[in-house]
Scaffold this motif. Structure first.
Motif, PDB file in Angstrom:
ATOM      1  N   GLU A   1      42.284  26.639  35.138  1.00 52.13           N
ATOM      2  CA  GLU A   1      42.852  27.789  35.850  1.00 52.13           C
ATOM      3  C   GLU A   1      44.360  27.881  35.617  1.00 52.13           C
ATOM      4  O   GLU A   1      44.888  28.967  35.351  1.00 52.13           O
ATOM      5  CB  GLU A   1      42.554  27.662  37.339  1.00 52.13           C
TER       6      GLU A   1
ATOM      7  N   PRO B   1      41.807  41.605  38.056  1.00 50.40           N
ATOM      8  CA  PRO B   1      41.383  40.368  38.734  1.00 50.40           C
ATOM      9  C   PRO B   1      39.905  40.044  38.480  1.00 50.40           C
ATOM     10  O   PRO B   1      39.544  38.872  38.330  1.00 50.40           O
ATOM     11  CB  PRO B   1      41.641  40.668  40.215  1.00 50.40           C
ATOM     12  N   GLU B   2      39.063  41.073  38.411  1.00 45.84           N
ATOM     13  CA  GLU B   2      37.636  40.837  38.167  1.00 45.84           C
ATOM     14  C   GLU B   2      37.427  40.230  36.778  1.00 45.84           C
ATOM     15  O   GLU B   2      36.654  39.281  36.606  1.00 45.84           O
ATOM     16  CB  GLU B   2      36.834  42.141  38.284  1.00 45.84           C
TER      17      GLU B   2
ATOM     18  N   GLN C   1      39.682  38.659  35.002  1.00 47.59           N
ATOM     19  CA  GLN C   1      40.281  37.326  35.007  1.00 47.59           C
ATOM     20  C   GLN C   1      39.313  36.306  35.596  1.00 47.59           C
ATOM     21  O   GLN C   1      39.195  35.181  35.100  1.00 47.59           O
ATOM     22  CB  GLN C   1      41.594  37.329  35.791  1.00 47.59           C
ATOM     23  N   HIS C   2      38.609  36.699  36.649  1.00 49.33           N
ATOM     24  CA  HIS C   2      37.612  35.801  37.264  1.00 49.33           C
ATOM     25  C   HIS C   2      36.501  35.485  36.259  1.00 49.33           C
ATOM     26  O   HIS C   2      36.089  34.324  36.128  1.00 49.33           O
ATOM     27  CB  HIS C   2      37.044  36.438  38.531  1.00 49.33           C
TER      28      HIS C   2
ATOM     29  N   GLU D   1      35.597  31.815  34.769  1.00 49.16           N
ATOM     30  CA  GLU D   1      34.236  31.270  34.872  1.00 49.16           C
ATOM     31  C   GLU D   1      33.698  30.902  33.488  1.00 49.16           C
ATOM     32  O   GLU D   1      33.077  29.854  33.312  1.00 49.16           O
ATOM     33  CB  GLU D   1      33.300  32.268  35.551  1.00 49.16           C
TER      34      GLU D   1
END
Length: 170
Positions: free
Chosen positions: A83, A101-102, A104-105, A109
């Protein structure tokens, strides 16, 4: 009837050892919340790993629990490292290229999954695979960088591909 007896044993084990496990974790980390989360995950993993009727046969429950918790803690630190590296990379991008942000998540993952897949490889095999896939090096260049023969470098890469394939499709 036997299943309910085992469920009672798990409940008893959790009541007896969860506070101790949190204390054990707090000697290694500063966050009580993280210690509680890892403790919860430890018992969840215990239940998943062992068949319900086998849990009562654990001779050294604290040793077993600390082994699981130690692995979960290592996973946590590895994920934090990934991270941090991702955030450093993202911060160096021009503002308009920074993913949502989505996204990036999803990226984080995916990077974590890749790390877990490659974790089962020997270091030289993992390095050869990453040099080929991320840096685009040829087998000859990898052999030179790792100071091995071309055949060994190619075998490393093939082993890594087989390993990843097996994890994905078998």
């Amino acid at each position: 009837m036997a299943v309910s007896k085992n469920v009672l044993y798990i409940d008893q084990l959790y009541r007896q050892e969860s506070t101790w496990l949190i204390s054990w974790l707090l000697k290694r980390i500063e966050s009580r919340e993280l210690a509680a989360d890892i403790t919860q995950d430890t018992f969840e993993r215990l239940i998943k790993r062992k068949r319900l009727h086998q849990i009562a046969t654990i001779r050294e429950p604290r040793a077993y629990l600390t082994t699981i918790a130690h692995g979960l803690l290592a996973d946590h630190w590895r994920r934090r490292t990934i991270e941090k590296a991702w955030l450093e990379t993202a911060s160096s991008l021009p503002h308009e290229e920074i993913p949502s942000p989505e996204v990036q998540h999803i990226i984080l993952e995916t990077l974590t999954e890749i790390d877990q897949m490659l974790d089962g490889l020997k270091p030289a095999v993992r390095k050869a695979f990453l040099l080929a896939q991320l840096d685009g090096l040829t087998g000859k260049q990898i052999a030179k960088q790792l100071n091995v023969s071309l055949a060994t470098a190619e075998r490393y890469i093939a082993n890594a591909f087989r390993h990843c394939y097996a994890l994905c499709y078998e």
